[in-house]
Design a protein around this motif. Structure first.
Motif, PDB file in Angstrom:
ATOM      1  N   GLY A 171     -10.298 -21.555 -24.504  1.00  0.00           N
ATOM      2  CA  GLY A 171     -10.827 -21.604 -25.864  1.00  0.00           C
ATOM      3  C   GLY A 171     -12.288 -21.218 -25.939  1.00  0.00           C
ATOM      4  O   GLY A 171     -12.967 -21.522 -26.931  1.00  0.00           O
ATOM      5  N   GLY A 172     -12.785 -20.528 -24.923  1.00  0.00           N
ATOM      6  CA  GLY A 172     -14.194 -20.162 -24.898  1.00  0.00           C
ATOM      7  C   GLY A 172     -14.590 -19.193 -25.991  1.00  0.00           C
ATOM      8  O   GLY A 172     -15.677 -19.297 -26.558  1.00  0.00           O
ATOM      9  N   ALA A 173     -13.715 -18.248 -26.312  1.00  0.00           N
ATOM     10  CA  ALA A 173     -14.056 -17.267 -27.343  1.00  0.00           C
ATOM     11  C   ALA A 173     -14.211 -17.934 -28.707  1.00  0.00           C
ATOM     12  O   ALA A 173     -15.102 -17.584 -29.487  1.00  0.00           O
ATOM     13  CB  ALA A 173     -12.987 -16.176 -27.403  1.00  0.00           C
ATOM     14  N   THR A 174     -13.354 -18.898 -28.985  1.00  0.00           N
ATOM     15  CA  THR A 174     -13.468 -19.634 -30.251  1.00  0.00           C
ATOM     16  C   THR A 174     -14.771 -20.418 -30.291  1.00  0.00           C
ATOM     17  O   THR A 174     -15.461 -20.462 -31.327  1.00  0.00           O
ATOM     18  CB  THR A 174     -12.264 -20.572 -30.421  1.00  0.00           C
ATOM     19  OG1 THR A 174     -11.064 -19.798 -30.415  1.00  0.00           O
ATOM     20  CG2 THR A 174     -12.354 -21.344 -31.731  1.00  0.00           C
ATOM     21  N   LEU A 175     -15.128 -21.031 -29.176  1.00  0.00           N
ATOM     22  CA  LEU A 175     -16.399 -21.752 -29.099  1.00  0.00           C
ATOM     23  C   LEU A 175     -17.575 -20.795 -29.268  1.00  0.00           C
ATOM     24  O   LEU A 175     -18.533 -21.096 -29.993  1.00  0.00           O
ATOM     25  CB  LEU A 175     -16.504 -22.471 -27.753  1.00  0.00           C
ATOM     26  CG  LEU A 175     -17.842 -23.158 -27.456  1.00  0.00           C
ATOM     27  CD1 LEU A 175     -18.124 -24.264 -28.468  1.00  0.00           C
ATOM     28  CD2 LEU A 175     -17.844 -23.716 -26.034  1.00  0.00           C
ATOM     29  N   ALA A 176     -17.499 -19.639 -28.627  1.00  0.00           N
ATOM     30  CA  ALA A 176     -18.576 -18.663 -28.764  1.00  0.00           C
ATOM     31  C   ALA A 176     -18.738 -18.242 -30.220  1.00  0.00           C
ATOM     32  O   ALA A 176     -19.859 -18.161 -30.743  1.00  0.00           O
ATOM     33  CB  ALA A 176     -18.288 -17.446 -27.878  1.00  0.00           C
ATOM     34  N   ALA A 177     -17.621 -17.986 -30.881  1.00  0.00           N
ATOM     35  CA  ALA A 177     -17.690 -17.580 -32.283  1.00  0.00           C
ATOM     36  C   ALA A 177     -18.266 -18.687 -33.165  1.00  0.00           C
ATOM     37  O   ALA A 177     -18.992 -18.420 -34.131  1.00  0.00           O
ATOM     38  CB  ALA A 177     -16.300 -17.185 -32.771  1.00  0.00           C
ATOM     39  N   LYS A 178     -17.959 -19.934 -32.832  1.00  0.00           N
ATOM     40  CA  LYS A 178     -18.515 -21.062 -33.592  1.00  0.00           C
ATOM     41  C   LYS A 178     -20.033 -21.014 -33.607  1.00  0.00           C
ATOM     42  O   LYS A 178     -20.669 -21.370 -34.613  1.00  0.00           O
ATOM     43  CB  LYS A 178     -18.024 -22.377 -32.976  1.00  0.00           C
ATOM     44  CG  LYS A 178     -18.640 -23.632 -33.583  1.00  0.00           C
ATOM     45  CD  LYS A 178     -18.139 -24.895 -32.871  1.00  0.00           C
ATOM     46  CE  LYS A 178     -18.838 -26.143 -33.394  1.00  0.00           C
ATOM     47  NZ  LYS A 178     -18.360 -27.378 -32.697  1.00  0.00           N
ATOM     48  N   TYR A 179     -20.623 -20.573 -32.498  1.00  0.00           N
ATOM     49  CA  TYR A 179     -22.079 -20.464 -32.406  1.00  0.00           C
ATOM     50  C   TYR A 179     -22.582 -19.048 -32.697  1.00  0.00           C
ATOM     51  O   TYR A 179     -23.703 -18.712 -32.369  1.00  0.00           O
ATOM     52  CB  TYR A 179     -22.546 -20.931 -31.022  1.00  0.00           C
ATOM     53  CG  TYR A 179     -22.566 -22.444 -30.912  1.00  0.00           C
ATOM     54  CD1 TYR A 179     -23.725 -23.169 -31.175  1.00  0.00           C
ATOM     55  CD2 TYR A 179     -21.406 -23.147 -30.589  1.00  0.00           C
ATOM     56  CE1 TYR A 179     -23.742 -24.544 -31.097  1.00  0.00           C
ATOM     57  CE2 TYR A 179     -21.414 -24.539 -30.512  1.00  0.00           C
ATOM     58  CZ  TYR A 179     -22.585 -25.229 -30.764  1.00  0.00           C
ATOM     59  OH  TYR A 179     -22.594 -26.603 -30.694  1.00  0.00           O
ATOM     60  N   LYS A 180     -21.696 -18.248 -33.336  1.00  0.00           N
ATOM     61  CA  LYS A 180     -22.054 -16.871 -33.720  1.00  0.00           C
ATOM     62  C   LYS A 180     -22.614 -16.094 -32.530  1.00  0.00           C
ATOM     63  O   LYS A 180     -23.654 -15.427 -32.621  1.00  0.00           O
ATOM     64  CB  LYS A 180     -23.031 -16.866 -34.899  1.00  0.00           C
ATOM     65  CG  LYS A 180     -22.452 -17.468 -36.178  1.00  0.00           C
ATOM     66  CD  LYS A 180     -23.437 -17.436 -37.321  1.00  0.00           C
ATOM     67  CE  LYS A 180     -22.800 -17.856 -38.637  1.00  0.00           C
ATOM     68  NZ  LYS A 180     -22.165 -19.182 -38.588  1.00  0.00           N
ATOM     69  N   ALA A 181     -21.912 -16.192 -31.424  1.00  0.00           N
ATOM     70  CA  ALA A 181     -22.348 -15.545 -30.191  1.00  0.00           C
ATOM     71  C   ALA A 181     -22.429 -14.034 -30.357  1.00  0.00           C
ATOM     72  O   ALA A 181     -21.644 -13.427 -31.091  1.00  0.00           O
ATOM     73  CB  ALA A 181     -21.385 -15.883 -29.056  1.00  0.00           C
ATOM     74  N   LEU A 182     -23.376 -13.444 -29.655  1.00  0.00           N
ATOM     75  CA  LEU A 182     -23.459 -11.984 -29.629  1.00  0.00           C
ATOM     76  C   LEU A 182     -22.190 -11.393 -29.040  1.00  0.00           C
ATOM     77  O   LEU A 182     -21.683 -10.370 -29.531  1.00  0.00           O
ATOM     78  CB  LEU A 182     -24.666 -11.540 -28.791  1.00  0.00           C
ATOM     79  CG  LEU A 182     -26.045 -11.937 -29.300  1.00  0.00           C
ATOM     80  CD1 LEU A 182     -27.108 -11.574 -28.266  1.00  0.00           C
ATOM     81  CD2 LEU A 182     -26.335 -11.248 -30.630  1.00  0.00           C
ATOM     82  N   SER A 183     -21.678 -12.019 -27.980  1.00  0.00           N
ATOM     83  CA  SER A 183     -20.493 -11.472 -27.328  1.00  0.00           C
ATOM     84  C   SER A 183     -19.726 -12.568 -26.605  1.00  0.00           C
ATOM     85  O   SER A 183     -20.272 -13.622 -26.267  1.00  0.00           O
ATOM     86  CB  SER A 183     -20.879 -10.378 -26.324  1.00  0.00           C
ATOM     87  OG  SER A 183     -21.515 -10.942 -25.182  1.00  0.00           O
ATOM     88  N   ALA A 184     -18.462 -12.285 -26.373  1.00  0.00           N
ATOM     89  CA  ALA A 184     -17.635 -13.028 -25.428  1.00  0.00           C
ATOM     90  C   ALA A 184     -17.108 -11.995 -24.442  1.00  0.00           C
ATOM     91  O   ALA A 184     -16.633 -10.931 -24.849  1.00  0.00           O
ATOM     92  CB  ALA A 184     -16.489 -13.745 -26.134  1.00  0.00           C
ATOM     93  N   ASP A 185     -17.174 -12.300 -23.141  1.00  0.00           N
ATOM     94  CA  ASP A 185     -17.005 -11.271 -22.120  1.00  0.00           C
ATOM     95  C   ASP A 185     -15.868 -11.601 -21.162  1.00  0.00           C
ATOM     96  O   ASP A 185     -15.638 -12.769 -20.841  1.00  0.00           O
ATOM     97  CB  ASP A 185     -18.301 -11.118 -21.330  1.00  0.00           C
ATOM     98  CG  ASP A 185     -19.513 -10.808 -22.209  1.00  0.00           C
ATOM     99  OD1 ASP A 185     -19.488 -11.181 -23.389  1.00  0.00           O
ATOM    100  OD2 ASP A 185     -20.475 -10.213 -21.717  1.00  0.00           O
ATOM    101  N   HIS A 186     -15.188 -10.592 -20.700  1.00  0.00           N
ATOM    102  CA  HIS A 186     -13.987 -10.609 -19.834  1.00  0.00           C
ATOM    103  C   HIS A 186     -12.744 -10.610 -20.714  1.00  0.00           C
ATOM    104  O   HIS A 186     -12.124  -9.578 -20.904  1.00  0.00           O
ATOM    105  CB  HIS A 186     -13.974 -11.776 -18.849  1.00  0.00           C
ATOM    106  CG  HIS A 186     -14.930 -11.631 -17.720  1.00  0.00           C
ATOM    107  ND1 HIS A 186     -14.727 -10.754 -16.685  1.00  0.00           N
ATOM    108  CD2 HIS A 186     -16.098 -12.268 -17.453  1.00  0.00           C
ATOM    109  CE1 HIS A 186     -15.727 -10.839 -15.827  1.00  0.00           C
ATOM    110  NE2 HIS A 186     -16.583 -11.744 -16.274  1.00  0.00           N
ATOM    111  N   LEU A 187     -12.275 -11.786 -21.150  1.00  0.00           N
ATOM    112  CA  LEU A 187     -11.274 -11.919 -22.214  1.00  0.00           C
ATOM    113  C   LEU A 187      -9.860 -11.502 -21.843  1.00  0.00           C
ATOM    114  O   LEU A 187      -9.037 -11.238 -22.729  1.00  0.00           O
ATOM    115  CB  LEU A 187     -11.723 -11.119 -23.460  1.00  0.00           C
ATOM    116  CG  LEU A 187     -13.076 -11.520 -24.048  1.00  0.00           C
ATOM    117  CD1 LEU A 187     -13.431 -10.618 -25.218  1.00  0.00           C
ATOM    118  CD2 LEU A 187     -13.068 -12.977 -24.470  1.00  0.00           C
TER     119      LEU A 187
END
Length: 411
Positions: free
Chosen positions: A257-273
């Motif tokens: 669920g890392g990508a969802t967490l990253a999006a919650k903090y308006k991350a610049l990117s989520a990597d690997h995926l």
């Protein structure tokens, strides 16, 4: 037909016009996409105009010109995910993988990140600089003008700051822009509890790095062998208090669920995926978080779970490509080979690959003044000795660079 080489100048004037260019990815209104006949005005450090020759503004009509004779011009390439500064070698670890050891088994045996941590702690700043320059020079020879470099092989305050200082120094030693990322939450030292490590070392070091102006963004590794989503959220919350944007190693080996967490903090990117879920895709699409895909790590680890490229396309999530240059799972220093891998392994189109190392890569590191050929952008350009942009992904790490322009200066 290959374009014959011509004598090269060592310097161009402050304002000049590149003519007979084939720009990509740019659609010219009169000539069509990728057509020859385009012009690019380099006005000091920026692009003053880019488009059809018939539309060249009057103020540039008398500027000095240089014909590119139909060569392809792209934005300067951007490597938006690297671990370029480190000590030691992990060739022996590669040998272990070839005899059947898994990534997790190597980590459990004290290899992986921990062997690099030990070597990086022992290395001096000059030693780290010298080895990183060799890797950086390989990338520059292939048209690189901007690079992101992470810390994360120190896991203590002194070494993490040492890595960030060396990364900043690279931008002084070479004509390249360096964006630094603090990756203190890369792994937990073997003799510490993860939460204790975050409290005592990782978060205070982040504050010190920010206070010294050494860091442009904050990253973490959310995985079963690294940090939990709750622990990464501690890191992100602290970064937000410091006004620093975040990125995340997410869904590489499992879906945490890392990508969802990253999006919650308006991350610049989520990597690997590779293990990205539909919920993660939707969250990234909502916030504009870039999907940074790292095919060399996928290749080196002999993974079989592909990232969901078509679902990312359908959702409109921008896709970037990067080398993930690191000593253990991606000893890669070629963005061109990365583009080929993005096409052959992940099924990306040549245009997607090119945008992945230009416009979308810029977005993944929080830059809005590069990665595109249009007026107002920095004049960071790469000129190639061919005219078809598909050559960049088609060739396996062999795309002859004719000229690199950095901030308007030919170099």
């Amino acid at each position: 037909m290959p374009v014959p080489p011509e004598p090269r100048e060592t310097q161009l004037p402050d304002c000049y016009v590149l003519t007979d260019a084939r720009m990509a990815p740019v659609r010219l209104p009169h000539s069509g996409e990728y057509a020859c006949g385009g012009v690019i005005v380099v006005d000091e450090q920026n692009i003053g105009f880019a488009g059809d020759a018939a539309d060249l503004p009057a103020q540039y009509q008398d500027a000095r010109t240089q014909s590119l004779k139909g060569r392809l011009v792209t934005p300067g390439l951007i490597d938006c995910h690297t671990h370029l500064v480190y000590g030691g070698s992990r060739a022996r670890e590669f040998e272990m993988r070839q005899t059947g050891a898994s990534y997790e088994e190597i980590m459990a045996a004290g290899g992986g990140i921990f062997s690099t941590v030990e070597a990086t702690r022992k290395a001096s700043k000059d030693e780290l600089l010298t080895s990183a320059l060799r890797r950086l020079d390989n990338l520059i020879r292939e048209g690189l003008t901007t690079i992101e470099i992470k810390s994360g092989y120190g896991l203590n305050t002194d070494t993490e700051l040492k890595m960030l200082r060396v990364a900043r120094r690279l931008g002084e030693e070479r004509q390249v822009r360096v964006r630094t990322t603090y990756l203190g939450a890369h792994a937990c030292p073997k003799d510490m509890d993860a939460d204790d490590y975050l409290t005592r070392i990782c978060l205070p070091t982040m504050e010190q790095a920010a206070a010294e102006g050494l860091v442009d963004a904050v990253d973490g590794f959310c995985e079963t062998i690294a940090f939990t989503p709750a622990q990464i959220e501690r890191v992100f919350a602290a970064a937000a208090q410091l006004g620093l944007p975040v990125k995340l190693h997410a869904e590489q080996l499992s879906d945490q669920g890392g990508a969802t967490l990253a999006a919650k903090y308006k991350a610049l990117s989520a990597d690997h995926l590779e293990y990205l879920s539909d919920a993660g895709i939707a969250a990234m699409a909502d916030t504009g978080t870039v999907a940074v895909l790292l095919p060399a790590a996928f290749y080196a680890l002999r993974e079989t779970q592909l990232p969901p490229i078509q679902k990312l396309r359908d959702a409109g999530v921008p896709m970037a490509l990067a080398t993930d240059s690191n000593p253990g799972t991606s000893p890669m220093t070629s963005l061109l080979l990365t583009m080929n891998m993005g096409a052959t392994l992940f099924g990306m189109t040549p245009r997607e690959c090119l945008e992945g190392v230009t416009a979308h890569a810029a977005q993944a590191i929080g830059l809005d003044d590069c990665g595109q050929i249009r007026a107002g952008m920095r004049a960071d350009l790469a000129v190639w000795d061919f005219s078809d942009p598909a050559e960049m992904s088609y060739r396996m790490g062999d795309a002859p660079l004719h000229m690199r322009i950095f901030g308007g200066e030919r170099c």
